[in-house]
Every structure is written in structure tokens, then in C-alpha cells.
Write a protein that holds these residues in place. Sequence first.
Motif, PDB file in Angstrom:
ATOM      1  N   ARG A  56      42.154  51.628  43.376  1.00 29.77           N
ATOM      2  CA  ARG A  56      41.140  52.339  44.347  1.00 29.77           C
ATOM      3  C   ARG A  56      40.356  51.596  45.298  1.00 29.77           C
ATOM      4  N   ASP A  57      39.657  50.398  44.365  1.00 29.65           N
ATOM      5  CA  ASP A  57      38.768  49.361  44.894  1.00 29.65           C
ATOM      6  C   ASP A  57      39.263  48.320  44.867  1.00 29.65           C
ATOM      7  N   PHE A  58      39.819  47.749  46.049  1.00 27.51           N
ATOM      8  CA  PHE A  58      40.445  46.390  45.803  1.00 27.51           C
ATOM      9  C   PHE A  58      40.395  46.072  47.182  1.00 27.51           C
ATOM     10  N   ARG A  59      39.439  45.225  47.698  1.00 31.80           N
ATOM     11  CA  ARG A  59      39.086  45.050  49.258  1.00 31.80           C
ATOM     12  C   ARG A  59      38.442  43.828  49.587  1.00 31.80           C
ATOM     13  N   ASP A  60      38.302  43.718  50.992  1.00 26.82           N
ATOM     14  CA  ASP A  60      37.491  42.747  51.700  1.00 26.82           C
ATOM     15  C   ASP A  60      38.262  41.163  51.667  1.00 26.82           C
ATOM     16  N   PRO A  61      39.375  40.942  51.691  1.00 33.23           N
ATOM     17  CA  PRO A  61      39.880  39.527  51.533  1.00 33.23           C
ATOM     18  C   PRO A  61      39.200  38.511  52.524  1.00 33.23           C
ATOM     19  N   LYS A  62      38.701  37.546  51.989  1.00 34.77           N
ATOM     20  CA  LYS A  62      38.245  36.477  52.802  1.00 34.77           C
ATOM     21  C   LYS A  62      39.067  35.198  52.630  1.00 34.77           C
ATOM     22  N   ILE A  63      39.639  34.774  53.624  1.00 33.07           N
ATOM     23  CA  ILE A  63      40.794  33.640  53.773  1.00 33.07           C
ATOM     24  C   ILE A  63      40.278  32.219  54.098  1.00 33.07           C
ATOM     25  N   TRP A  64      40.960  31.357  53.667  1.00 31.15           N
ATOM     26  CA  TRP A  64      40.595  30.026  54.273  1.00 31.15           C
ATOM     27  C   TRP A  64      41.816  29.211  53.927  1.00 31.15           C
ATOM     28  N   VAL A  78      39.362  38.211  46.817  1.00 30.76           N
ATOM     29  CA  VAL A  78      39.427  39.926  47.141  1.00 30.76           C
ATOM     30  C   VAL A  78      38.369  40.195  45.924  1.00 30.76           C
ATOM     31  N   SER A  79      37.629  41.425  46.459  1.00 27.37           N
ATOM     32  CA  SER A  79      37.005  42.297  45.417  1.00 27.37           C
ATOM     33  C   SER A  79      37.773  43.194  44.761  1.00 27.37           C
ATOM     34  N   SER A  80      37.580  43.391  43.541  1.00 26.63           N
ATOM     35  CA  SER A  80      38.435  44.504  42.702  1.00 26.63           C
ATOM     36  C   SER A  80      37.436  44.995  41.484  1.00 26.63           C
ATOM     37  N   ARG A  81      37.743  46.413  41.641  1.00 30.82           N
ATOM     38  CA  ARG A  81      36.904  47.210  40.548  1.00 30.82           C
ATOM     39  C   ARG A  81      37.971  47.051  39.181  1.00 30.82           C
ATOM     40  N   ALA A  92      39.311  48.872  35.997  1.00 24.84           N
ATOM     41  CA  ALA A  92      39.636  50.162  35.468  1.00 24.84           C
ATOM     42  C   ALA A  92      38.927  50.439  34.327  1.00 24.84           C
ATOM     43  N   ASP A  93      38.387  51.723  34.371  1.00 25.26           N
ATOM     44  CA  ASP A  93      37.730  52.338  32.954  1.00 25.26           C
ATOM     45  C   ASP A  93      36.562  51.256  32.474  1.00 25.26           C
ATOM     46  N   ALA A  94      35.807  50.643  33.361  1.00 24.70           N
ATOM     47  CA  ALA A  94      34.710  49.569  32.745  1.00 24.70           C
ATOM     48  C   ALA A  94      33.530  49.898  33.287  1.00 24.70           C
ATOM     49  N   GLY A  95      33.018  51.334  33.535  1.00 25.68           N
ATOM     50  CA  GLY A  95      31.561  51.550  33.899  1.00 25.68           C
ATOM     51  C   GLY A  95      31.386  50.991  35.507  1.00 25.68           C
ATOM     52  N   GLY A  96      32.722  50.759  36.089  1.00 21.07           N
ATOM     53  CA  GLY A  96      32.395  50.458  37.608  1.00 21.07           C
ATOM     54  C   GLY A  96      32.440  48.805  37.712  1.00 21.07           C
ATOM     55  N   ASP A  97      32.556  48.207  36.815  1.00 22.96           N
ATOM     56  CA  ASP A  97      32.388  46.589  36.727  1.00 22.96           C
ATOM     57  C   ASP A  97      33.566  46.141  37.534  1.00 22.96           C
ATOM     58  N   SER A  98      33.503  44.908  38.140  1.00 21.77           N
ATOM     59  CA  SER A  98      34.319  44.238  39.163  1.00 21.77           C
ATOM     60  C   SER A  98      34.466  42.974  39.012  1.00 21.77           C
ATOM     61  N   ARG A  99      35.411  42.294  39.616  1.00 20.83           N
ATOM     62  CA  ARG A  99      35.804  40.844  39.657  1.00 20.83           C
ATOM     63  C   ARG A  99      36.167  40.479  40.945  1.00 20.83           C
ATOM     64  N   ILE A 100      36.199  39.418  41.083  1.00 19.19           N
ATOM     65  CA  ILE A 100      36.801  38.498  42.410  1.00 19.19           C
ATOM     66  C   ILE A 100      37.988  37.932  41.979  1.00 19.19           C
ATOM     67  N   LEU A 101      38.989  38.339  42.706  1.00 15.04           N
ATOM     68  CA  LEU A 101      40.334  37.868  42.390  1.00 15.04           C
ATOM     69  C   LEU A 101      40.524  36.708  43.296  1.00 15.04           C
ATOM     70  N   LEU A 102      41.485  35.659  43.051  1.00 13.65           N
ATOM     71  CA  LEU A 102      42.024  34.627  44.132  1.00 13.65           C
ATOM     72  C   LEU A 102      43.328  34.551  43.882  1.00 13.65           C
ATOM     73  N   TYR A 103      43.816  34.654  45.353  1.00 13.44           N
ATOM     74  CA  TYR A 103      45.146  34.643  45.909  1.00 13.44           C
ATOM     75  C   TYR A 103      45.714  33.479  46.581  1.00 13.44           C
ATOM     76  N   ARG A 104      47.008  33.082  46.319  1.00 13.82           N
ATOM     77  CA  ARG A 104      47.332  31.880  47.265  1.00 13.82           C
ATOM     78  C   ARG A 104      48.552  32.086  48.036  1.00 13.82           C
ATOM     79  N   TRP A 116      31.572  44.829  43.302  1.00 18.14           N
ATOM     80  CA  TRP A 116      31.103  43.705  44.375  1.00 18.14           C
ATOM     81  C   TRP A 116      32.049  44.040  45.693  1.00 18.14           C
ATOM     82  N   GLU A 117      31.227  43.732  46.939  1.00 20.52           N
ATOM     83  CA  GLU A 117      32.120  43.993  48.034  1.00 20.52           C
ATOM     84  C   GLU A 117      31.955  42.781  48.852  1.00 20.52           C
ATOM     85  N   CYS A 118      32.653  42.350  49.724  1.00 18.53           N
ATOM     86  CA  CYS A 118      32.647  41.475  50.612  1.00 18.53           C
ATOM     87  C   CYS A 118      32.425  40.173  50.029  1.00 18.53           C
TER      88      CYS A 118
END
Length: 498
Positions: free
Chosen positions: A164-172, A183-186, A188-200, A224-226
Motif C-alpha cells: 500500500r505504501d511503495f513509492r517515489d522512485p528516484k532514478i540515476w 524507492v520508499s517502502s513501508r 508490513a505490521d511494523a508500526g509504520g516503519d519503513s525502508r529504502i529499497l534499491l532496484y537496478r 519515509w517519502e521521496c
Amino acid sequence: MSSQALREARRYEEIYGKRILPEQRPLFHLTPRTGWMNDPNGFCVFRGEYHLFYQYYPYTPIWGPMHWGHAVSRDLLHWEYLPAAMAPDEYYDQDGCFSGSAVTLEDGTHLLIYTSVIMHKLPDGRVRSLQTQSVAVGDGEDYEKYEANPVISENMLPEGSDPRDFRDPKIWREPDGMYRCVVSSRIADAGGDSRILLYRSRDGFHWEFEKVLITNGLRFGRMWECPDFFGLDGKQVLLVSPQDMEPKGFEYHNGNGTLCLIGDYDRETADFRPEYDQAIDYGIDFYAPQTILTPDGRRVMIGWMQNWDACAIRDPEAVWAGQMSTPRELSVRDGRLYQQPIRELDLCRRNRVEHRNVHLTKERMYLDGVRGRVVDMEIRVRPADPEKSYQKFVLRFAEDGETYTSLRFRPSESTLKIDRKFSGSRRAIVHQRRCYVENAQEELRFRVILDRNSCEVFIDGGRKVMSAALYTDLSAEQISFRADGDVIMDVVKYDLII
Ligand code: FRU
């Protein structure tokens, strides 16, 4: 092929955009062509011009199904609107084209990567959002969404993520030609905690999950957003805009905030080791910033000069809402992020007025030639007697009888406070914020940039910045100074003519 929804948005903004007179907008801070603006998106250099897209709802000055508005510039100060770039017109983004970024592809075409949002109705009637990442390719004006969107779908999330909360990709683009995005990602079931994911990706269209770059661990807010992620002055910087912050001294305030983590990065292993954290802006209105690297090698950041918690600060009459910050040149020194208004602004300074060694006391003082709402001012403040401190220094601007916004420095607590309570606002929202300023008892140095509906204060060479929107009537253009105690002030003031 543009969709019906995009054609309608373009027709609407073309007609109604013309009805907003240039004097009804800030002079050089970008505002939406019509309607509502939030985050900067797709900030980039493409074919020799700066492009800035933005979260956009053209039809009313309130947030609605997100489109991407679009503007171009050669100097980051004069902006020209281009037709809206995207509308929420596909099944996978029917509820919004959320924030994202842009990159030039190998073949010279332009790739936008953004969050596609869809609201699903569950069997029990509840609505649930699904956020995925999609791309569109274009020529700098017209963009075609890729037929195999979304390119990063929910099944490419690492285990334990909440789609539900997986957004705001910043590309380089990496030096070896590989594309990466954060990309920011919430969680699940962690009190709203989030992490930043790296894709290639090899080509910008086929993506794979690489790793979790960093986990918040509920240290700084919840979601975390953006994110933005770049190297600067031998360090690596991660920018994020956390929701639901709790305050921490004068560093972080409640609600939506912005912060950066500065540390080291190993490109081979994609290992990020942050060492320092700090707020990006200590004022009231700043969120979701994005950066570019200019052709001459400067890292320039622009943010939405508004905050979700203070959206009620607006001109009730205006048919536009939201504005971007002044573009700011970034540097890292001694583990801190410094910001300076882009140097292009220096070329717009006119009508220099200088007053040196002005002795301030309780009496409010107005200085010859120091007034206006589109102004650049450099101010230095020190005690008249170095052995004897003063109680406070107060600057008022956008002033007219009862109405004003103030900056007040108290050496005893070393805080600079911005206060827009008397700026004409009729809403019970945040109107004040204090910023701790190191080593300012001997001399406080700051630069203030006013542009009709905002003020940005760059303190101590850009070590800290405070931004705030203000919707005071434009006829209020006095500027005054006073002090409790004996203070000596130097002021250099320019009009900004863009
Ligand atoms: C941040 C944000 C983003 C999202 C967008 C929606 O201000 O909430 O996370 O993509 O705004 O407009």
C-alpha cells in the motif's frame, strides 16, 4: 497517443492558466499552471534545458487525482509551462500518477519513472491502495506510458513489505550505464516503519530488486517519502521526507519533516553507512526535495515550499496553491549539508542599498531603500559592546500596520524564530518555528530571500535554512528592524528583477 483525460487537462490549463496574471504569482518560485501543486518530480536536465515536473491537480487548488505538471527553464529561475505530461488514465494508475523522477535513455529519449496508484475495493467494501512503479517515454513534451507497466510491481517487493505504501522512485544512471533507483517502502505490521529499497535495470524498463539500502527503524518518523541518493564532496547523501516525526530538540519538529543522512557508500556492494543526520530545512514549509546535477557539476535541490501539516496557509482567493522553493546549491562540509541559493540569482540583484553600522534600539527602524516583497538581503547583527550581549534582535517584513512576519534572534538561547502569526493567516496552524544557530552571539549572519508569497532564510553561509510561505497582501512591503539591548547591524539589500 494522448488520452482523453490528458487532453482535457491540457485544454483546461491552457484556458485557465492564462487567466492567472503574472503579478498574482511569485516572481521566480514555480507555481502550478492552474490548480494544485505538491512535490517536485522528474527534476532533470534534458536536451540542454532544465525540466521540472510536479504533482498536479489542475482543476481545483486542492489535492486530487495526481497528474504531472511540467515546466522548462534555462536558468532555473525563468520557467515556461509545457503541457501537462501525464494524467491518471491507465488501469494501473487510475487513482494517481504519484511522485517520481526522470533520466535520459541511451537513445536520447526521456524516461519518466513514477508511482502508479490504484485503489482496490475489497469484498468487505473497504478500499485499499496498491502502489507500483511505472514508466513513460517521451521527447521532453509528449510521453507515452510503456505497454508493460508497471515495471516494478508488488511481487518485486522484498518479503515483509506493505504494497500500500511503495513509492517515489528516484532514478540515476551509473557510470557503467546501469540504471538504479531508490524507492520508499513501508514494512508490513511494523508500526509504520519503513525502508529504502534499491532496484537496478540495464535498460530502464526491466528492473530487479537489488537490496534494502537502509531501514528507518522508527528512528526518524514512520513512513519515509521521496528519497534521493547521490554522492557529494566525497560523501554520500540520502534525502528523505519522513511522515509522523516526533520532535527532537531544535533539530526535528512534529509531523512531516525533511532530513538527510550523510555517510559513505560502496558502489560495488551498494553498502551505505550513514554517519550524520540533520534536518534539511528548519522553517515551516519545505518537503519532498529532489536534486539534479547541473552540466557544470553543481548538485542543485528544489523542494515543495509547503508542508502537509500547514496546507491551510494559502490565499483563499487564489486559483493556484503550492509553490517550489528557490533552487539551492548543495555542498557537504564537516559532515553537514550546506545550502546556498543558486548563483544565477546573484545576477538578478538590482538597486543595491547598503547601510553599515546601524545602531538599533527599542525604537522600530525603517531604512531608506529597504522595502519590497521581491528582495534579497544580507544582514549581520552584533552587540554594540562585545562585552555585553543584547536580549533580542527583531526583523519584520511583509509589514503594513498590523500585518507582518518576523525573524527574531535571542542570543541567550541562540535561536532564530520565524513567526508568521500576524501575516494575515486566519487558520490555527503552525505559524512559528525556532532554529538553533551555533556561534551567533558574537555575530549573526543571514540572507533573506523574499518572493511575494514566501521567505527563505539562509543562516551562516547556508549551514541552516528556514523557509515559510506567507500569503500577506502584496501591498504590505515594509521592512523594519529593532533590538532589545544595543545592537549594531549591517544590511545590504537588493531588489530581485528576474
Ligand atoms: C509526498 C507524497 C508522495 C506521493 C505524493 C502524492 O508529498 O505524499 O509520497 O508520491 O505526495 O501526491
